[in-house]
Design a protein around this motif. Sequence first.
Motif, PDB file in Angstrom:
ATOM      1  N   GLU A 182      11.390 -42.077 125.423  1.00 37.60           N
ATOM      2  CA  GLU A 182      10.480 -42.660 126.416  1.00 37.60           C
ATOM      3  C   GLU A 182       9.779 -41.539 127.196  1.00 37.60           C
ATOM      4  OE1 GLU A 182      13.000 -45.185 128.698  1.00 37.60           O
ATOM      5  OE2 GLU A 182      11.361 -45.952 129.918  1.00 37.60           O
ATOM      6  N   ALA A 183      10.527 -40.480 127.516  1.00 44.82           N
ATOM      7  CA  ALA A 183       9.943 -39.341 128.240  1.00 44.82           C
ATOM      8  C   ALA A 183       8.854 -38.688 127.386  1.00 44.82           C
ATOM      9  CB  ALA A 183      11.021 -38.327 128.599  1.00 44.82           C
ATOM     10  N   PHE A 184       9.114 -38.538 126.075  1.00 45.32           N
ATOM     11  CA  PHE A 184       8.082 -38.002 125.172  1.00 45.32           C
ATOM     12  C   PHE A 184       6.865 -38.924 125.183  1.00 45.32           C
ATOM     13  CE2 PHE A 184      11.239 -35.189 123.240  1.00 45.32           C
ATOM     14  CZ  PHE A 184      10.469 -34.137 122.780  1.00 45.32           C
ATOM     15  N   ASP A 185       7.112 -40.235 125.102  1.00 46.73           N
ATOM     16  CA  ASP A 185       5.994 -41.191 125.042  1.00 46.73           C
ATOM     17  C   ASP A 185       5.174 -41.144 126.335  1.00 46.73           C
ATOM     18  OD1 ASP A 185       6.870 -41.927 122.539  1.00 46.73           O
ATOM     19  OD2 ASP A 185       7.974 -43.686 123.223  1.00 46.73           O
ATOM     20  N   LYS A 186       5.866 -41.050 127.491  1.00 45.86           N
ATOM     21  CA  LYS A 186       5.145 -41.042 128.773  1.00 45.86           C
ATOM     22  C   LYS A 186       4.393 -39.728 128.972  1.00 45.86           C
ATOM     23  CE  LYS A 186       7.968 -44.477 131.148  1.00 45.86           C
ATOM     24  NZ  LYS A 186       9.097 -44.706 132.057  1.00 45.86           N
ATOM     25  N   ALA A 187       5.026 -38.620 128.598  1.00 39.74           N
ATOM     26  CA  ALA A 187       4.353 -37.321 128.744  1.00 39.74           C
ATOM     27  C   ALA A 187       3.104 -37.293 127.861  1.00 39.74           C
ATOM     28  CB  ALA A 187       5.303 -36.179 128.374  1.00 39.74           C
ATOM     29  N   ALA A 188       3.217 -37.854 126.660  1.00 42.32           N
ATOM     30  CA  ALA A 188       2.062 -37.885 125.753  1.00 42.32           C
ATOM     31  C   ALA A 188       0.945 -38.728 126.361  1.00 42.32           C
ATOM     32  CB  ALA A 188       2.476 -38.455 124.397  1.00 42.32           C
ATOM     33  N   ALA A 189       1.306 -39.850 126.971  1.00 38.85           N
ATOM     34  CA  ALA A 189       0.281 -40.717 127.582  1.00 38.85           C
ATOM     35  C   ALA A 189      -0.422 -39.971 128.712  1.00 38.85           C
ATOM     36  CB  ALA A 189       0.932 -41.998 128.093  1.00 38.85           C
ATOM     37  N   ILE A 190       0.342 -39.214 129.518  1.00 35.66           N
ATOM     38  CA  ILE A 190      -0.267 -38.440 130.611  1.00 35.66           C
ATOM     39  C   ILE A 190      -1.270 -37.429 130.044  1.00 35.66           C
ATOM     40  CG2 ILE A 190       0.238 -36.670 132.373  1.00 35.66           C
ATOM     41  CD1 ILE A 190       2.984 -38.161 132.774  1.00 35.66           C
ATOM     42  N   LEU A 191      -0.923 -36.847 128.904  1.00 35.47           N
ATOM     43  CA  LEU A 191      -1.795 -35.827 128.299  1.00 35.47           C
ATOM     44  C   LEU A 191      -2.925 -36.443 127.477  1.00 35.47           C
ATOM     45  CD1 LEU A 191       0.931 -33.269 127.119  1.00 35.47           C
ATOM     46  CD2 LEU A 191      -0.670 -33.000 129.021  1.00 35.47           C
ATOM     47  N   GLY A 192      -2.937 -37.761 127.393  1.00 36.89           N
ATOM     48  CA  GLY A 192      -3.994 -38.437 126.632  1.00 36.89           C
ATOM     49  C   GLY A 192      -3.759 -38.381 125.124  1.00 36.89           C
ATOM     50  N   LEU A 193      -2.498 -38.150 124.711  1.00 40.92           N
ATOM     51  CA  LEU A 193      -2.191 -38.112 123.276  1.00 40.92           C
ATOM     52  C   LEU A 193      -1.826 -39.515 122.804  1.00 40.92           C
ATOM     53  CD1 LEU A 193       0.035 -34.889 123.298  1.00 40.92           C
ATOM     54  CD2 LEU A 193      -2.394 -35.074 122.681  1.00 40.92           C
ATOM     55  N   GLU A 194      -1.798 -39.691 121.477  1.00 40.36           N
ATOM     56  CA  GLU A 194      -1.579 -41.048 120.971  1.00 40.36           C
ATOM     57  C   GLU A 194      -0.124 -41.495 121.081  1.00 40.36           C
ATOM     58  OE1 GLU A 194      -1.458 -38.944 116.772  1.00 40.36           O
ATOM     59  OE2 GLU A 194      -2.256 -38.460 118.744  1.00 40.36           O
ATOM     60  N   TYR A 195       0.081 -42.790 120.853  1.00 39.65           N
ATOM     61  CA  TYR A 195       1.399 -43.411 120.867  1.00 39.65           C
ATOM     62  C   TYR A 195       1.856 -43.609 119.418  1.00 39.65           C
ATOM     63  CZ  TYR A 195       4.954 -46.971 121.306  1.00 39.65           C
ATOM     64  OH  TYR A 195       6.133 -47.656 121.209  1.00 39.65           O
ATOM     65  N   PRO A 196       3.132 -43.423 119.040  1.00 36.97           N
ATOM     66  CA  PRO A 196       4.206 -42.925 119.888  1.00 36.97           C
ATOM     67  C   PRO A 196       4.060 -41.434 120.158  1.00 36.97           C
ATOM     68  CG  PRO A 196       5.007 -43.248 117.638  1.00 36.97           C
ATOM     69  CD  PRO A 196       3.581 -43.697 117.654  1.00 36.97           C
TER      70      PRO A 196
END
Length: 352
Positions: free
Chosen positions: A178-192
């Motif tokens: 979840e931390a990886f997913d949230k950090a990626a969202a903050i950086l504008g990277l895709e999911y997952p």
Amino acid sequence: MKVLGIETTCDESGVSIVEDGYRILSNCVLSQVPLHERFGGVVPEIASRAHVEVITRLVERALNDADCWSDPSSPPDIDAIAVAHRPGLIGALLVGLTAAKSLSLAWGIPLVGVDHIHAHIYSAWMKSEEPFEPLPGLEEAFPAVSLVVSGGHTTLYRSDNWTTHQMLGTTQDDAVGEAFDKAAAILGLEYPGGPAISREADKGNRKAVRFPRTLLEPRSLDFSFSGIKTSVLYHVKGQDCRRDAPLLDGISIPDVAASFETAVVDVLLEKLRRALGREGLNRAILGGGVAANRYLRSRLEDMGKKEGVDVRFPDLALCTDNGAMIAGLGSKLFEGGTTHELTLDASSMASD
Ligand code: KG4
Ligand code: ZN
């Protein structure tokens, strides 16, 4: 002995046929990522509906791919039906469990309930490709410390056999995936976000930003990842910023991703080291979606070599959710005499 395994705990529908606990005859996995992507996380109701739509066809395909259903008017050539019945999203779990119970009843084939977390641990002993030899050490695997790292769990166990796993510590807030997913969202990277962060991290400087390593009390085996997530947010968008603010000028996404990944892996390995020390053990098993992280795998391998720890982790293809690990552990359980009644319940909670 052939076992059919069904996995629907979260956002992957998986059905697989496994022979003798390790030989993967078929492994069909349908990811729901495209359905959840725009929400930045798994939407439980969408997940359940999507499992309903595909589960019957996936069972059919897995049986046909494994060549064990020559006559569709009679039951297939399998000895048991294993199903992940805990832990996970309750609606999603019920789809797989109901399918497994119906097939068990219709075909007169025994039902075996499997704990999804225990199956992630078991997957470290399965090979995803031919030749499917049993991996050495299967029978002397225990006692060991297991670390399950996924989108829903970050938990350390003392494992005494395939189904006896005593919890030593767990996350107090976000799971590591979840931390990886949230950090990626903050950086504008895709999911997952896990694979996306990992790709960026490979291009970055791991020492560029010193993110916090939250270790809690000196003897604690628990985890906390919410602090590092906030640090990433403030670092890239400014102190007390809004989550949807733009990135500050000069921010290097690869450097932030690499520094974040390094901090998270430092914490996971330090906690694993503590758990091994406390239990006086030198065997470690890693499992779960985040076990696909190449940097974590290489750091764990190094730790094993330098500190004399026998480390195991699953093949890359078996880290994220799949039916093969359910069929694999289901075979072990069935071999040991475990079967379940059709009253078997689903539970969102882990066994411990
Ligand atoms: O085990 P899993 O498929 O589902 C759960 O049981 O939760 O794990 C999914 C999680 C996601 O959070 C995803 O971002 C993470 O595993 N993940 C990774 C990587 N591949 C998947 N995290 C870090 N690095 C990866 N390469
Ligand atoms: Zn999982």
